[in-house]
Design an enzyme around this catalytic site. Structure first.
Site, PDB file in Angstrom:
ATOM      1  N   TYR A 142      20.157  -3.240  -6.093  1.00 35.88           N
ATOM      2  CA  TYR A 142      20.714  -2.232  -6.982  1.00 35.88           C
ATOM      3  C   TYR A 142      21.589  -1.227  -6.234  1.00 35.88           C
ATOM      4  O   TYR A 142      21.208  -0.718  -5.177  1.00 35.88           O
ATOM      5  CB  TYR A 142      19.592  -1.475  -7.691  1.00 35.88           C
TER       6      TYR A 142
ATOM      7  N   LYS B 123     -13.096   6.635   0.367  1.00 38.66           N
ATOM      8  CA  LYS B 123     -12.436   7.068  -0.866  1.00 38.66           C
ATOM      9  C   LYS B 123     -11.185   6.232  -1.122  1.00 38.66           C
ATOM     10  O   LYS B 123     -10.675   5.557  -0.218  1.00 38.66           O
ATOM     11  CB  LYS B 123     -12.073   8.551  -0.778  1.00 38.66           C
TER      12      LYS B 123
END
Length: 388
Positions: free
Chosen positions: A276, A44
């Protein structure tokens, strides 16, 4: 005359190397741990971001006899690629592609009456019976039929089988805490599963397979192996939980190695803010390496300031925040060449971090670390030839 000399291949910005020999070895190791059961390789979410089709082929080569997916679309993709054998999918919503799944010989999971109604209607349209597995909720509390509703579902499924609309091919359930050895829910769920399967069989259900074991149960609970084990994360060489052991403890090897090429190496002065928010400020003169992957590639922002990277044979740590496309490591004055390899995680035998190390740094699980690696990172498959 036209020059036909091939252009040199540029190094990749980043790559996820997928070692299919390691995957085949993992499947064989898992089969040895559950010798009395068939093995389902769960592929999956694009095989936990390793690549569903190549990983499924490798798993089948190594002796897996079932493939498992969450969604029907994932299962249909395997059939479209020509993959043989048994394929099961279990996460359905109303209006799903039941008929396509029936016509592709996919085993479908049913947890409630709405799904049984839809699959039987699709079987009438297709003119052939659906292969249906009934899922019991033995205590996980997600999908699956509650014990109080089990008799109604079993009875309706047997009537549909008598009408030639379905074949009940399996009875199954899923553990809540198999990755926590000794958790009281494990024994309670096993008892409930035995009771619910016994009831169904007493009513006349003759399943081909009964199954409950996920990766941690396959590794640690032989009493839960029944007829089939569903191995997901362990196929890719990752332990389901540090508490039950390392991959090496079970003869497993991580399949994915994630690496990037340094986009820049530069000297900066003391007191230089990085990324940042300036959550990292250089404590002295140093060199910085720019790693050109970020959270758009699946690198967890939660690992800002803590994610480990191997550069030049040494562990470095993400300096400051992980940005969308890049992050910085403090090289401590070392000066590797621009383009030098930065290994984020791999098997660990070259001294590089592992997915589990990143999971610890980000406060999550290794499943998420590998599964979140995005499509912007090319998959490079190695050892594709079958090795026995």
């Amino acid at each position: 005359m036209k020059d036909t000399t091939p252009l040199p291949t540029a190094p990749l910005r980043a790559r996820a190397e997928i070692d299919l020999a390691a995957l085949r070895s993992n499947v064989r190791a898992l089969r040895a741990l559950a010798p009395g059961a068939a093995l389902m390789a769960v592929v999956k979410s694009d095989a936990y971001s390793h690549g569903a089709v190549p990983c499924a082929r490798a798993a089948l080569d190594a002796g897996a006899t079932w493939l498992g997916t969450a969604t029907p679309e994932e299962a249909l993709e395997l059939r479209a690629a020509g993959l043989p054998g048994r394929v099961m999918c279990w996460l359905w919503t109303p209006g799903g592609p039941w008929r396509q799944a029936i016509e592709a010989d996919i085993d479908v999971s049913v947890s409630g009456m709405w799904a049984l109604r839809e699959v039987t209607a699709a079987a009438r349209e297709a003119g052939r019976p659906a292969r249906v597995q009934l899922k019991a909720d033995t205590g996980l509390g997600r999908n699956g039929c509650q014990p109080a509703d089990w008799a109604d579902l079993v009875g309706a499924a047997l009537r549909a089988e008598a009408d030639g609309l379905i074949r009940i091919t399996g009875l199954w359930s899923h553990f809540a805490c198999a990755d926590e050895p000794g958790h009281p829910s494990i024994a309670a769920q096993l008892t409930r599963f035995r009771e619910m399967t016994a009831y169904a069989e007493d009513q006349g259900v003759r399943p081909e397979v009964r199954h409950m074991a996920n990766s941690p149960a396959t590794l640690t609970l032989p009493e839960a192996h029944f007829d089939l084990v569903r191995t997901g994360i362990a196929v890719y060489g990752i332990s389901p939980s540090p508490e039950i052991g390392t991959p090496a403890d079970f003869g497993l090897r991580p399949v994915m190695t994630l690496a990037a090429s340094l986009a820049l190496v530069k000297h900066v002065p003391s007191g230089h803010g990085i990324s940042y928010g300036h959550h990292y400020v250089t404590p002295g003169e140093t060199t910085l390496g720019l790693v050109p992957v970020g959270y758009a590639d699946g690198i967890p922002r939660h690992a800002s300031g803590s994610g480990p990277v191997l550069v030049g044979g040494k562990w470095r740590t993400v300096a400051g925040r992980v940005a969308m496309d890049q992050f910085v490591v403090d090289l401590g004055g070392d000066r590797p060449e621009t383009g030098a390899e930065a290994v984020l995680f791999g098997p660990g035998d070259r001294g590089e971090p592992t997915a589990e190390d990143w999971a610890q740094a980000a406060g999550t699980i290794a499943y998420e670390i590998v599964t979140r690696i995005g499509t912007r990172v090319p998959r490079v498959y190695v050892n594709e030839d079958r090795d026995g």
